[in-house]
Motif scaffolding. Structure first.
Motif, PDB file in Angstrom:
ATOM      1  N   GLN C  56       0.827  -1.212   0.000  1.00  0.00           N
ATOM      2  CA  GLN C  56       0.000   0.000   0.000  1.00  0.00           C
ATOM      3  C   GLN C  56       0.858   1.258   0.000  1.00  0.00           C
ATOM      4  O   GLN C  56       0.483   2.274  -0.568  1.00  0.00           O
ATOM      5  CB  GLN C  56      -0.953  -0.033   1.188  1.00  0.00           C
ATOM      6  CG  GLN C  56      -2.018  -1.118   1.000  1.00  0.00           C
ATOM      7  CD  GLN C  56      -3.019  -1.184   2.141  1.00  0.00           C
ATOM      8  OE1 GLN C  56      -2.810  -0.601   3.198  1.00  0.00           O
ATOM      9  NE2 GLN C  56      -4.117  -1.891   1.906  1.00  0.00           N
ATOM     10  N   ALA C  57       2.041   1.175   0.613  1.00  0.00           N
ATOM     11  CA  ALA C  57       2.956   2.320   0.641  1.00  0.00           C
ATOM     12  C   ALA C  57       3.312   2.802  -0.759  1.00  0.00           C
ATOM     13  O   ALA C  57       3.662   3.967  -0.965  1.00  0.00           O
ATOM     14  CB  ALA C  57       4.231   1.944   1.388  1.00  0.00           C
ATOM     15  N   TYR C  58       3.225   1.878  -1.726  1.00  0.00           N
ATOM     16  CA  TYR C  58       3.559   2.263  -3.109  1.00  0.00           C
ATOM     17  C   TYR C  58       2.302   2.401  -3.971  1.00  0.00           C
ATOM     18  O   TYR C  58       2.378   2.409  -5.195  1.00  0.00           O
ATOM     19  CB  TYR C  58       4.498   1.221  -3.739  1.00  0.00           C
ATOM     20  CG  TYR C  58       5.779   1.049  -2.958  1.00  0.00           C
ATOM     21  CD1 TYR C  58       6.848   1.936  -3.116  1.00  0.00           C
ATOM     22  CD2 TYR C  58       5.927  -0.017  -2.064  1.00  0.00           C
ATOM     23  CE1 TYR C  58       8.026   1.778  -2.388  1.00  0.00           C
ATOM     24  CE2 TYR C  58       7.102  -0.190  -1.334  1.00  0.00           C
ATOM     25  CZ  TYR C  58       8.144   0.716  -1.503  1.00  0.00           C
ATOM     26  OH  TYR C  58       9.297   0.563  -0.798  1.00  0.00           O
ATOM     27  N   GLY C  59       1.158   2.394  -3.330  1.00  0.00           N
ATOM     28  CA  GLY C  59      -0.082   2.618  -4.063  1.00  0.00           C
ATOM     29  C   GLY C  59      -0.783   1.344  -4.489  1.00  0.00           C
ATOM     30  O   GLY C  59      -1.750   1.362  -5.242  1.00  0.00           O
ATOM     31  N   GLY C  60      -0.312   0.195  -4.016  1.00  0.00           N
ATOM     32  CA  GLY C  60      -0.933  -1.080  -4.388  1.00  0.00           C
ATOM     33  C   GLY C  60      -1.998  -1.529  -3.424  1.00  0.00           C
ATOM     34  O   GLY C  60      -2.347  -0.800  -2.483  1.00  0.00           O
ATOM     35  N   ILE C  61      -2.514  -2.729  -3.664  1.00  0.00           N
ATOM     36  CA  ILE C  61      -3.553  -3.267  -2.790  1.00  0.00           C
ATOM     37  C   ILE C  61      -2.926  -3.784  -1.500  1.00  0.00           C
ATOM     38  O   ILE C  61      -3.520  -3.758  -0.443  1.00  0.00           O
ATOM     39  CB  ILE C  61      -4.325  -4.396  -3.507  1.00  0.00           C
ATOM     40  CG1 ILE C  61      -4.964  -3.848  -4.800  1.00  0.00           C
ATOM     41  CG2 ILE C  61      -5.413  -4.974  -2.608  1.00  0.00           C
ATOM     42  CD1 ILE C  61      -5.583  -4.904  -5.680  1.00  0.00           C
ATOM     43  N   GLY C  62      -1.712  -4.332  -1.623  1.00  0.00           N
ATOM     44  CA  GLY C  62      -0.990  -4.738  -0.417  1.00  0.00           C
ATOM     45  C   GLY C  62      -1.364  -6.090   0.142  1.00  0.00           C
ATOM     46  O   GLY C  62      -1.266  -6.324   1.342  1.00  0.00           O
ATOM     47  N   ALA C  63      -1.800  -6.997  -0.720  1.00  0.00           N
ATOM     48  CA  ALA C  63      -2.136  -8.339  -0.231  1.00  0.00           C
ATOM     49  C   ALA C  63      -0.853  -9.112   0.066  1.00  0.00           C
ATOM     50  O   ALA C  63       0.213  -8.800  -0.457  1.00  0.00           O
ATOM     51  CB  ALA C  63      -2.953  -9.102  -1.275  1.00  0.00           C
ATOM     52  N   THR C  64      -0.962 -10.116   0.939  1.00  0.00           N
ATOM     53  CA  THR C  64       0.177 -10.990   1.226  1.00  0.00           C
ATOM     54  C   THR C  64       0.265 -12.050   0.112  1.00  0.00           C
ATOM     55  O   THR C  64      -0.658 -12.206  -0.699  1.00  0.00           O
ATOM     56  CB  THR C  64      -0.031 -11.740   2.553  1.00  0.00           C
ATOM     57  OG1 THR C  64      -1.192 -12.570   2.404  1.00  0.00           O
ATOM     58  CG2 THR C  64      -0.220 -10.776   3.704  1.00  0.00           C
TER      59      THR C  64
END
Lengths: 403, 394, 394, 403
Positions: C56-64
């Motif tokens: 998320q820090a880079y603008g993504g969804i940030g799923a594992t």
């Protein structure tokens, strides 16, 4: 000192004239042997009386060549006889395995005098045992037992394990290295001083074979009793495949015994499972499916056993590198599928029969114990290798008693 | 006698591991001797593990099912008989909770924890030889009941009997001291030899009102029959443990004792390419079965926590999942206990190693109820959306 | 064009499910047509799912990984080709993180999320036909590279090439616009037909310094080669998805279209006792493989979070676990895609149903690297405590 | 209206005299057919020329009884011939399946006049097709096609699917219910008005069989062309087992073809895997193991196929309830194991060959597609049931063309 067990009163063996008679006699004997099978297993009882009957029937002499008075039956018949007896009692079926191996060895590498002498004994009903394998060695071909030249004869020293049939034998062939480091077989009479056979067989299966330990201490052996076994593997012969087809036939016999008991037990005792509305357990469609599958696997093993006998017979007529390799490979195929079939059948027996079948009184686990023990004689996984290497790369299998 | 630390949620697993290692040393010997598991039960009592599932509120350790059943697996690694006895025990200690009054629940939980009581049973509802008859304010029981696994050495003994005019069997528990019960010493099977699953003869045995459980009765809520599903999962953990034990012993034997085959071209059995392959196969199937079972145990635990709000639909779906785990464990275990011999070789059949006990135990215990019918129930659910019928086995 | 909600950690799974359902409807048709997955990639872009693993820090969804790979399974249910393309993509989007400088990590994560870039590769280090030569401050690449799965439609294209005097292959990424690259249109295999895994001809292709990844290089820390293990797990999820898709279609066919066999004595195919049995078998093996894989995905996720502190020992043990999952999924999937036909019957072989595509896809993709060697590695670890050699496949 | 494809120039068939000649000719033809196998599959091309050669070779007439001029070969030979051709091209191997079924039907239930007439045509090289199965019916025995009495002949109406061989046939036998609701076969010449055969076969396997749809609209049939088929199942006959052994032989042929291509591909192309230090892929011990296993399964299928031929031959000599049941069961066993072997071999082919083998140019998936399609003709699971029910409960299998 020699430990001798009483072999009982014995009469001269009947001489069987042809394949048909051999099979008929095997069926008669099987009907009798099957009765005490479970009991002998339970009590690890050596089948002394049964083995006397078996050898007196003439079936231990059927591979003696015709010119020496034997029936020289086909290998198809040899396998069939072994299968029939092993279905009745796989320990009894296994006991003559090495006797038959030695008869073949004499046929292939004995001299004329040896052939006359030993084949006559065989036709009279005398039995060979076995003192081949050793324990604590690097692998199965590492033989520590030595046959050393001594005057005009030899002296033999060593220790053997897995001596199937030795306790009940009249003569005990001992595999040894001679002074030239070649593998020979010294055939020693049971009462020879220095020979000691101990029944310390303790495997969980094939309990009634009495495959125990043989201790050989300074045993005198005349030259005339030594067979130059190594020669059987220097040229193409059927020594290896004959050894193996008997093994395979014992395994098929075990599979058939397990199937026989499955049919009997399920037909007579198994209750229908509560989730299905049937009057009898034997109507259960899944039971029928499974039994169909076992039947097919067992029949496939039987069919490949017959096929391998045909290959050996052809190789016997004309033993060449290729005909012997084909026979070895065909037997390896039969043995691999027989092992699978015996494990499948002896497992499904219990699955289909149900919990009650695990009662010791039925002793139905003996088929699994027998299959699991006997199929380990030499590893299945290297059979598949040999078959693959032959068909893919045209590499003939190595020549030794395990192929 | 060793002084043992009282087990807590922190150390019970380590205690069980030690106990399992202790049991494995005598496993071959005890299997050969068969007979009564007196020693094993005594050691379990001393360990304090008998109250593993009793909630802390009642003085127990308070483990969840998901935790408790891993201990069944741990003990089964050493010895399938102990695994079965302990698994049954864990199930039975919750009987008051599932099928009892709140007084029974309290009483049985509490006394189990305080006195480290060992529970055993002969519930088998397919066996209809035991009759119960009301008499004044109590009951009398007469007849025979089979498969009393561990009953001879149990402090609390659970049975079912039939009462005339009542459709469903009556479930009751009696203490060890109760008179009129005789073991027939007829357990002589080739596997699970140390469970002492004798038949019992009842002669005018007295049963009190408060020893009768409210169930089985026509289930008004799904939870009252949920222990049947847990029993299936418990067996699954015994299977996994037996298979794990077999693999561990085989592994040690291959590493230390087995010889290379003559045509293998390698110097040690542990380098044989086929041996490596077989071990790979054993491990994969076993790991998959364990993973599935552990996942299902979580589902069972959640369903358990729903208590009486559990619906029949939920119960049925949990049952299907448990059945899948049971089939996977049965398949993987039988495959492994049959085929380890192919990599061990002939000498491994010597009785001193006892390698056949894994197969004998697993083959015997997996026959408890047929997996084919579990597969059928799964298929029937997938294709026809039918939930399994509720029986003692489902 | 449908307006699609931007995916978040709350709704990405539902978006993927919808997309999968959309893809399944055209799967048979697209399989027959083979060719380029232009449509599929366009829909993936629109869905926003291409940044699933971007933090998320880079603008993504940030799923594992554990979450993201379930989406690979979900899409593979519809179509093995999409599953493979998407799985590769997820792996490649983390390449900057694993093998790059911190600037590369930041850049590739961020632009992938912002522009919904699609990544593809032809890394295959066994193919040595591509040569890279330094020139001033950049490089030139010439030659051919095979198995460029999805490269033709990719925004970011990853390759390896050999540089004279350098032992290990050079890994680099170039944008779609880069000149000198020609697809040879030679992907004509019987399975995974819609992956468009063409060979590519390079003619003097320019590669900038900052397009080269630091790795593969002699690994100084275990994490730098960890993506190889994740790639194995990713394939496992594609296998599981294909098998699940096959089971679902077979189930629907049995329920609606298959006919009872003449001697079966039942009125509907879904009542045939053997059909129920087979479905039970399919389901058990598949559930066990899924459970094992999901469990292993958690282990992989934990190892991932250790980042550069991951040890070689830890990496090796994780690899063994991933291999086990891969074998279990391969076995269960092949068994299922072969044997569903036995319960479907002759008519199910008609091309309009496309039931063979599951087998063709799985058979093709499971050949990527041989499972027999995974079993060997497992056996070698169990018996000899050896960790798998580090290669592109392990 | 009738859609006719050009059957090309054909010459009168050679008449084969015995089993040995049949097998020799089959081998020659197979060597030729194998060349275009992959190509025909890829393009779904009807093997018109090949089928002409096949029927002109005389192999379509080998089951005609001796008294009518045929060789009446054993069923072992019939299976062997079918297996040999199917190994070369399983579509070609399958095409005469129904022709041979009809020859057997005429032999069993045709009258003297019909035998003379049709057997003569067969020996000349005329071919029967098949219009047996229907689609959209309740189960395979539910026949909607009707043969209605009309003057001194009949009129036939219906619609058939899976009409293997019909496109290439001279005569098309149509299974129908007569006015008494008995199942009969009306044999209709291909050019008869109202008969329409469409090549709409669209399965993923056995692509070159052109097993399509036959539409029959008010076709006139004389009484002399109607065979009372139902009688074949009212008494014990080998009609069922003969139908099935041909099926099993096709499956064994597919298995053998897959094995052949495995050996060729692995020997010539497969690279060693990176984790093992070997020069050639064909040295990999796991590859050899797997190939050994496939070989054994394929040989087991061949052995059970031969065994089932022997059972049918015995049943033919003396058709009784039990001899026919035994033959049916033996064939069911062969078919079950053949299906397993063909699926195994066609899967292992690719596993052992590796990814490159999936290239469309090799077309190596055709063996799996063929196996998977052809083995579904009737369900394997009910074979196991029949075998189990026979051995466990002594229940004879039902008599129909699927057993």
């Amino acid at each position: 000192m020699t430990s001798l067990i009483d072999l009982g009163t014995r009469t001269k063996a009947h001489v069987i004239k042809d394949d048909q008679e051999a099979i008929a006699i095997a069926k008669e004997l099987a009907a009798e042997f099957v009765k005490g099978d479970s009991d002998r297993d339970r009590h690890r009882r050596l089948p002394v009386e049964e083995i006397n009957k078996y050898s007196e029937s003439g079936l231990w002499g059927i591979t003696v060549p015709k010119e020496y008075g034997g029936a020289f039956v086909s290998n198809v018949t040899l396998a069939e006889v072994t299968k029939i007896i092993s279905e009745a009692d796989s320990s009894i079926g296994q006991i003559p395995q090495n006797h038959l191996y030695i008869v073949e060895s004499i046929r292939l590498d004995g001299n004329e005098e040896q052939k006359k002498f030993f084949f006559d004994l065989v036709l009279q009903g005398k039995r060979f045992g076995n003192a081949f394998s050793e324990i604590g060695t690097k692998s199965v071909v590492d033989v520590q037992t030595r046959l050393a030249r001594s005057g005009d004869g030899y002296v033999l020293n060593g220790r053997k394990f897995y001596s199937t049939g030795a306790l009940l034998a009249d003569w005990i062939p001992v595999v040894a290295k001679n002074d030239d480091d070649n593998t020979v077989i010294a055939i020693v009479e049971r009462s020879t001083p220095g020979l000691n056979v101990i029944n310390d067989w303790s495997s969980f299966g094939q309990r009634a074979t009495g495959s125990g330990t043989t201790i050989i201490e300074n045993v005198q052996v005349p030259e005339s009793h030594v067979i130059p076994q190594y020669r059987a593997f220097e040229r193409p012969t059927t020594q290896g495949p004959v050894a193996q087809i008997i093994q395979a036939a014992v395994d098929v016999g075990i599979a058939k015994a397990a199937l026989r008991d499955t049919l009997f037990y399920v037909r007579n005792y198994t209750r229908p499972w509560i989730d299905v509305e049937l009057e009898h357990g034997y109507e259960d469609p899944l039971t029928l499916y499974n039994i169909g599958n076992v039947v097919i696997q067992v029949h496939a093993a039987e069919a490949l056993l017959r096929r391998s006998g045909e290959y050996i017979d052809r190789a016997n007529e004309n033993p060449t590198d290729i005909s012997v390799a084909e026979a070895s490979i065909a037997v390896a195929e039969a043995k691999a599928i027989a092992a699978e079939a015996s494990i499948l059948a002896s497992n499904k027996l219990l699955e289909l029969a149900g919990t009650k079948a695990t009662l010791e009184e039925y002793n139905l686990d003996r088929h699994w114990r027998n299959a699991r023990t006997h199929t380990l004689h030499d590893p299945e996984r290297w059979k598949y290798y040999a078959v693959g290497n032959f068909y893919l790369n045209g590499v003939n299998p190595p020549r030794h008693p395990w192929l | 006698m060793t002084v043992i630390e009282r087990p807590t949620l922190e150390n019970y697993a380590a205690i069980a591991r030690n106990l399992s290692q202790e049991f494995v040393e005598t496993a071959v010997e005890r299997d050969r001797a068969a007979g009564s598991p007196t020693l094993e039960i005594a050691r379990l009592k001393e360990s304090g593990l008998l109250s593993l599932l009793v909630p802390q509120a009642y003085g127990g350790i308070g483990a969840t099912w998901a935790e408790g059943l891993k201990i069944v697996q741990e003990l089964s690694k050493a010895d399938g008989s102990i695994g079965q006895l302990y698994g049954n025990h864990l199930n039975l200690t919750t009987l008051g909770h599932v099928s009892g009054t709140s007084a029974q629940k309290e009483q049985f939980y509490r006394e189990t924890a305080q006195q480290q009581l060992f529970w055993a049973n002969a519930i088998n509802t397919r066996d209809i030889r035991l009759a119960i008859v009301p008499e004044d304010d109590h009951f009398r029981v007469n007849g025979i009941k089979g498969f009393g696994t561990g009953v001879a050495v149990a402090d609390r003994r659970v049975f079912t009997a039939l009462q005339e005019g009542v459709d469903l069997p009556i479930l009751f528990v009696i203490p060890k001291e109760r008179e009129g019960l005789t073991a027939l010493h007829d357990w002589d099977n080739f596997g699970q030899r140390r469970t002492d699953s004798d038949s019992f003869q009842f002669q005018n045995v007295r049963v009190e009102q408060d020893e009768i459980f409210g169930h089985p009765e026509p289930p008004t809520h799904a939870f009252s029959t949920f222990l049947g599903i847990i029993a299936q999962l418990t067996k699954t953990y015994v299977y996994l443990g037996i298979a794990e034990g077999a693999l561990a012993s085989a592994q040690a034997y291959t590493q230390t004792t087995a010889k290379p085959w003559l045509t293998s071209g390698v110097n040690a059995a542990s380098q044989d390419p086929y041996t490596l392959h077989h071990y790979g196969e054993f491990w994969v199937s076993l790991q998959a079965a364990i993973a599935l079972t552990d996942q299902v145990a979580q589902v069972v635990q959640s369903a358990w926590e729903r208590d009486v709000s559990l619906t029949f639909e939920e119960r049925g779906v949990v049952a299907i999942k448990v059945f899948a785990a049971k089939v996977a464990a049965t398949r993987a275990g039988l495959d492994l206990t049959n085929h380890i011999f192919e990599v061990l070789g002939s000498r491994a059949t010597a009785n001193k190693y006892g390698f056949d006990r894994y197969w004998r135990d697993l083959r015997t215990f997996t026959l408890h109820d047929p997996v084919d019918y579990k597969l059928r129930d799964i298929g029937n659910w997938l294709l026809n959306s039918e939930l399994p019928a509720i029986t003692q086995y489902s």
